[in-house]
Design a protein around this motif. Structure first.
Motif, PDB file in Angstrom:
ATOM      1  N   TRP A  82       0.750  -1.192   0.098  1.00 27.32           N
ATOM      2  CA  TRP A  82      -0.333  -0.446   0.024  1.00 27.32           C
ATOM      3  C   TRP A  82       1.104   1.268   0.274  1.00 27.32           C
ATOM      4  CZ3 TRP A  82      -5.169   0.095  -0.792  1.00 27.32           C
ATOM      5  CH2 TRP A  82      -5.991  -0.891  -1.186  1.00 27.32           C
ATOM      6  N   GLY A  83      -0.067   2.284  -0.422  1.00 25.96           N
ATOM      7  CA  GLY A  83       1.468   3.646  -0.916  1.00 25.96           C
ATOM      8  C   GLY A  83       1.961   2.972  -1.869  1.00 25.96           C
ATOM      9  N   ARG A  84       2.816   1.797  -2.610  1.00 26.32           N
ATOM     10  CA  ARG A  84       3.711   2.117  -3.661  1.00 26.32           C
ATOM     11  C   ARG A  84       3.325   1.786  -4.751  1.00 26.32           C
ATOM     12  NH1 ARG A  84       6.987  -1.112  -0.605  1.00 26.32           N
ATOM     13  NH2 ARG A  84       6.644  -3.262  -1.472  1.00 26.32           N
ATOM     14  N   THR A 141       0.644   8.956  -8.901  1.00 24.51           N
ATOM     15  CA  THR A 141      -0.399   7.612  -9.016  1.00 24.51           C
ATOM     16  C   THR A 141      -0.973   7.336 -10.550  1.00 24.51           C
ATOM     17  OG1 THR A 141      -1.017   7.938  -6.715  1.00 24.51           O
ATOM     18  CG2 THR A 141      -2.918   7.120  -8.307  1.00 24.51           C
ATOM     19  N   GLY A 142      -1.700   7.978 -11.052  1.00 22.59           N
ATOM     20  CA  GLY A 142      -2.468   8.662 -12.527  1.00 22.59           C
ATOM     21  C   GLY A 142      -0.779   7.636 -13.323  1.00 22.59           C
ATOM     22  N   PHE A 143       0.738   8.446 -13.059  1.00 17.49           N
ATOM     23  CA  PHE A 143       1.753   7.696 -13.697  1.00 17.49           C
ATOM     24  C   PHE A 143       1.709   6.424 -13.980  1.00 17.49           C
ATOM     25  CE2 PHE A 143       6.149   6.344 -13.843  1.00 17.49           C
ATOM     26  CZ  PHE A 143       6.706   6.871 -14.728  1.00 17.49           C
ATOM     27  N   ARG A 144       1.730   5.585 -12.029  1.00 23.72           N
ATOM     28  CA  ARG A 144       1.651   4.543 -11.881  1.00 23.72           C
ATOM     29  C   ARG A 144       1.185   3.586 -12.748  1.00 23.72           C
ATOM     30  NH1 ARG A 144      -0.216   2.582  -6.764  1.00 23.72           N
ATOM     31  NH2 ARG A 144      -2.177   2.387  -7.902  1.00 23.72           N
ATOM     32  N   MET A 145      -0.081   3.741 -13.276  1.00 21.35           N
ATOM     33  CA  MET A 145      -1.566   3.254 -14.225  1.00 21.35           C
ATOM     34  C   MET A 145      -0.764   3.171 -15.618  1.00 21.35           C
ATOM     35  SD  MET A 145      -4.224   4.559 -11.999  1.00 21.35           S
ATOM     36  CE  MET A 145      -4.872   4.310 -10.793  1.00 21.35           C
ATOM     37  N   MET A 196      12.401   6.006 -16.645  1.00 20.78           N
ATOM     38  CA  MET A 196      13.232   4.784 -15.952  1.00 20.78           C
ATOM     39  C   MET A 196      11.664   3.837 -16.155  1.00 20.78           C
ATOM     40  SD  MET A 196      14.476   5.530 -12.201  1.00 20.78           S
ATOM     41  CE  MET A 196      14.328   4.179 -11.109  1.00 20.78           C
ATOM     42  N   ALA A 197      10.342   3.619 -16.669  1.00 21.08           N
ATOM     43  CA  ALA A 197       9.364   3.736 -17.034  1.00 21.08           C
ATOM     44  C   ALA A 197       9.674   2.484 -17.884  1.00 21.08           C
ATOM     45  CB  ALA A 197       7.986   4.803 -17.903  1.00 21.08           C
ATOM     46  N   TRP A 212      -2.157   1.205 -18.990  1.00 21.52           N
ATOM     47  CA  TRP A 212      -3.365   1.690 -18.705  1.00 21.52           C
ATOM     48  C   TRP A 212      -3.545   2.786 -19.560  1.00 21.52           C
ATOM     49  CZ3 TRP A 212      -8.459  -1.237 -16.482  1.00 21.52           C
ATOM     50  CH2 TRP A 212      -7.313  -1.559 -15.533  1.00 21.52           C
ATOM     51  N   ARG A 213      -4.692   3.158 -19.614  1.00 23.40           N
ATOM     52  CA  ARG A 213      -4.711   4.175 -20.957  1.00 23.40           C
ATOM     53  C   ARG A 213      -5.620   5.862 -19.498  1.00 23.40           C
ATOM     54  NH1 ARG A 213      -5.474   5.586 -25.557  1.00 23.40           N
ATOM     55  NH2 ARG A 213      -6.879   7.814 -24.896  1.00 23.40           N
ATOM     56  N   SER A 214      -6.397   6.179 -20.149  1.00 22.83           N
ATOM     57  CA  SER A 214      -7.094   7.515 -19.201  1.00 22.83           C
ATOM     58  C   SER A 214      -7.958   7.990 -20.347  1.00 22.83           C
ATOM     59  CB  SER A 214      -6.071   8.277 -18.315  1.00 22.83           C
ATOM     60  OG  SER A 214      -5.292   8.739 -19.142  1.00 22.83           O
ATOM     61  N   MET A 215      -8.697   8.650 -20.326  1.00 22.77           N
ATOM     62  CA  MET A 215      -9.419   9.774 -20.953  1.00 22.77           C
ATOM     63  C   MET A 215      -9.796  10.530 -19.942  1.00 22.77           C
ATOM     64  SD  MET A 215     -10.267   8.374 -23.109  1.00 22.77           S
ATOM     65  CE  MET A 215     -10.343   6.702 -24.741  1.00 22.77           C
ATOM     66  N   TYR A 216      -9.920  11.991 -21.236  1.00 31.05           N
ATOM     67  CA  TYR A 216     -10.416  12.874 -20.443  1.00 31.05           C
ATOM     68  C   TYR A 216     -11.940  13.904 -20.559  1.00 31.05           C
ATOM     69  CZ  TYR A 216     -10.139  18.287 -19.830  1.00 31.05           C
ATOM     70  OH  TYR A 216      -9.886  19.509 -19.371  1.00 31.05           O
TER      71      TYR A 216
END
Length: 754
Positions: free
Chosen positions: A547-549, A564-568, A619-620, A573-577
């Motif tokens: 948790w938290g990592r 948190t969004g960067f980790r996903m 580093m991703a 994963w993708r995201s939407m606006y």
């Protein structure tokens, strides 16, 4: 009368004019502003991404209807923009080449400093521009969602609201936030609201009791007349209050009654602190205790959280965990209200009067633990909600935000449930809109360039970044799971006890929370469940876990939202606006320069923390889109530019010293001496810096009407005076006037001799 007040079908209304609830819902969605934007979005700037989008079908599968439409910028606008970026890039490279070729050997250290600054300015500009090459706008289609799912098939949603201090975050803001959630246009049995009070104060809990009592009147009123927005403070603050239906007289009577009840609610909420103190004093004086002055609840029991007079185990940072279900889960069948009577003058006989689930909670806090502020509170809510409602989707926003558009929960579902790639969408981000911002927006609270420019550009890549509020998440993505395209269909939890903690009940709930179509199932809060909830809220629960990592919101960084969004995104994963009209959520913004600068400082510090951590975009892995990587790199390095801006602010002072301090030798002008040209250019550079600082001076003055013109003039005069004094006393001008004349291109100042 029933037909009149139900003329505009509502998702929570029992019947439509034609007797068909679903057709009425579809009609409302089709007439909504969002749906109209979907139809009219083909304007002077945006065009449908492809013919399939324009025709409303998915290529290769005519049986599946897309739930949102994609638009891109017209080529006649986008291509010249890209060409200008290329031209500017060539100009910047040519400028750097000229700087290197014309190195200043007299002031190497100053030349090197300015050269490094210019290189960083150019590099930052390039990082900022590259992700903006393909902006995309996606518009939810609420009518298609109504046809695709309907009320019966919409999934469950858990809504998280966080607050800390009833003084720093006014209690009335939180009250209106919760009321807007309870009255939103979503099936009432399919969402639950959680309020996390990180201060553990009784005033927040009793405010929620008042909210639940007033919601019995406010929520049916909103459903009956389809009012917008559904935050009472903002609704009653409007000059005109629109409504649906033709019974103007009935609406005005109901409006006056609800307005009067709301005014009384505000009085009770404002006096809660006094009421609680007086009650506690009365209980403490009537009981024979050990001298400890406890804080008492209305039912005569001691409050387990923070007391007014703080003592051991009842102070900020040290109190037990609390979970109180204020409104239980409603039944699945509509419950009609009662007709108008002497006791209840409002006619709700044709309105569903059910209220969604409302839970108050405050996590345990103990000395010696880092409670991780908002991120820690969000993770506790994520675990507690898994046992109480376990909805597959989670919405979070701050306690000073409210739902401004009653369709705000339906719109992101268009992206999450879309048959094309909805399963791989981790979150949907809404833009942040604010109330009470001055017309000139002197502190840039609206930040239109970012929300209406940068975020649309990221929408054309892997998706926008997470901004901390106004976001719908897929629960399984918050658990740190990979998207379906990179994992098996079923989630494997074997051997993951160390990652998620020791609660068997919580781990067993995770597969159900991953089912996209899952609704909310009522649970019985018995002793066993209460013990499990208490375990999930303890400070030590996360010890030795992920948790938290890798699970939940990320810890140990000021910008936990972006990371948190960067980790996903790093997981694939993708995201939407999603931008709606009217705006889905609205909130409050900093009202003075001090608050705004503190906010910017916190963001800047968190961005640098991200760059110097394991969340560095460099580093991703390969699942992160290349341009998305550049965008995150820009987000984490932009504060560095302030160092070079400060250096450039100091450079004008150096122009007033010896000639060796110029940055780059100016172009030769034949009608000025080197010394005069040196001073003149220095003064011009000073004036240019003052022009750039003029908006900052406006912010310091506090009011746009009082423009600091006199301050600006005095600064220019001061710079000019210093420059003239330098010329008069220190500038090494030629002593012979003939040399001066020669520098001006004349043969002599005295004329022909003799």
């Amino acid at each position: 009368m029933a037909a009149a007040v139900t003329r505009r079908a509502n998702a929570l209304r029992v019947e439509a004019p034609d007797g068909n609830t679903e057709s009425g819902r579809a009609s409302l969605a089709a007439d909504s502003p969002v749906a109209k934007r979907a139809v009219d979005a083909k304007d002077d700037v945006w065009v449908a991404a492809d013919e399939g989008e324009a025709s409303g079908s998915i290529a290769g599968d005519g049986n599946r209807t897309p739930l949102f439409r994609t638009f891109k910028v017209k080529g006649s606008i986008l291509h010249p923009y890209r060409f200008m970026i290329l031209v500017r890039l060539v100009a910047i490279v040519a400028f750097f080449a000229w700087r290197v070729k014309h190195k200043n050997h007299d002031g190497v250290w100053l030349w090197a400093t300015s050269m490094v600054a210019d290189v960083w300015f150019g590099f930052s500009w390039l990082l900022n521009q590259l992700p903006k090459l393909n902006p995309v706008k996606r518009v939810p289609d609420l009518a298609a969602l109504a046809d695709h799912s309907g009320d019966a098939n919409l999934p469950g949603i858990d809504i998280f609201v966080t607050t800390v201090d009833p003084v720093d975050e006014p209690l009335l803001y939180t009250v209106n936030t919760i009321l807007s959630i309870l009255a939103t246009d979503y099936p009432v049995d399919k969402y639950a609201c959680y309020l996390s009070d990180d201060g553990g104060t009784l005033v927040h809990y009793e405010a929620m009791i008042e909210v639940a009592n007033f919601a019995v009147l406010w929520v049916p009123f909103c459903r009956k007349y389809c009012v917008e927005p559904r935050s009472p403070e903002n609704y009653f603050g409007m000059k005109t209050q629109p409504y649906a239906g033709s019974m103007a007289g009935e609406f005005m009577r109901d409006h006056r009654r609800v307005r009067r009840e709301y005014d009384e609610l505000k009085v009770r909420v404002d006096s809660l602190s006094t009421t609680i103190r007086q009650r506690s004093d009365a209980y403490n004086s009537s009981t024979k205790g050990d001298g400890v002055r406890a804080t008492w609840m209305a039912d005569g029991t001691q409050w387990p959280g923070t007391w007014i007079e703080q003592v051991e185990n009842h102070r900020r940072g040290q109190h037990a965990g609390i979970v109180q279900v204020i409104l239980g889960h409603p039944s699945c069948k509509p419950q009609l209200g009662s007709p108008a009577s002497s006791d209840n003058p409002l006619d709700f006989s044709n309105v569903d009067t059910r209220l969604p689930m409302l839970v108050y909670m405050s996590r345990e806090k103990r000395p010696g633990y880092n409670h991780q502020k908002k991120a820690g509170a969000m993770n506790v809510m994520l675990r507690v909600s898994a046992l109480l409602s376990n909805a597959p989707f989670v919405v979070n926003f701050d306690g000073d935000h409210y739902i401004n558009n009653s369709q705000a929960l339906c719109a992101p579902m268009c992206f999450m449930l879309d048959p094309r790639d909805g399963q791989n969408t981790a979150f949907v981000q809404f833009p942040q809109r604010f109330d009470d911002v001055d017309p000139t927006d002197r502190y840039a609270n609206h930040n239109r360039v970012f929300f209406d420019g940068t975020m649309l550009s990221l929408n054309g890549l892997q998706g926008p970044s997470y901004l901390g509020t106004g976001t719908m998440f897929r629960r399984v993505a918050l658990y740190g799971m990979e998207p379906p395209r990179y994992r098996a269909e079923n989630i494997k939890l074997a051997g993951k006890v160390n990652e998620f903690g020791s609660s068997t009940s919580f781990i067993n709930s995770m597969p159900d929370g991953a089912i996209q179509e899952r609704s909310i199932t009522p649970v019985l809060v018995d002793e066993a469940l209460s013990n499990d909830l208490a375990t999930l809220m303890t400070c030590a629960y996360e010890d030795g876990s992920s948790w938290g990592r890798d699970v939940g919101w990320v810890y140990n960084i000021a910008t936990e939202d972006v990371v948190t969004g960067f980790r996903m995104h790093r997981q694939g994963w993708r995201s939407m606006y999603c931008s709606m009209e009217p705006a889905a959520f609205r909130g409050t913004a900093p009202i003075n320069l001090t608050e705004r600068l503190y906010q910017v400082l916190r963001w800047s510090g968190g961005s640098l923390e991200m760059f110097f951590s394991h969340s560095n975009a460099l580093m991703a892995g390969r699942r992160l889109h290349p341009l998305q990587r550049i965008a995150y790199l820009n987000m984490s390095t932009y504060p560095i530019v302030t160092v070079f801006i400060l250096a450039y602010n100091l450079f004008p002072v150096l122009w007033l010293f010896s000639e060796q301090f110029y940055i780059q030798r100016p172009f030769a002008w034949g009608f000025f001496t080197d010394q005069a040209r040196h001073v003149l250019l220095g003064m011009l550079f000073n004036v240019w810096i003052l022009v750039l600082l003029y908006p900052f001076a406006l912010g310091i003055m506090g009011k746009w009407g009082k423009r600091p013109v006199i301050l600006f003039v005095m600064l220019v005069m001061a710079v000019g005076a210093v420059g003239l004094l330098y010329v008069a006393f220190h500038a090494p001008y030629p002593a012979d006037f003939s040399e001066v004349a020669a520098s001006l291109g004349e043969a002599s100042l005295t004329g022909p001799s003799g």
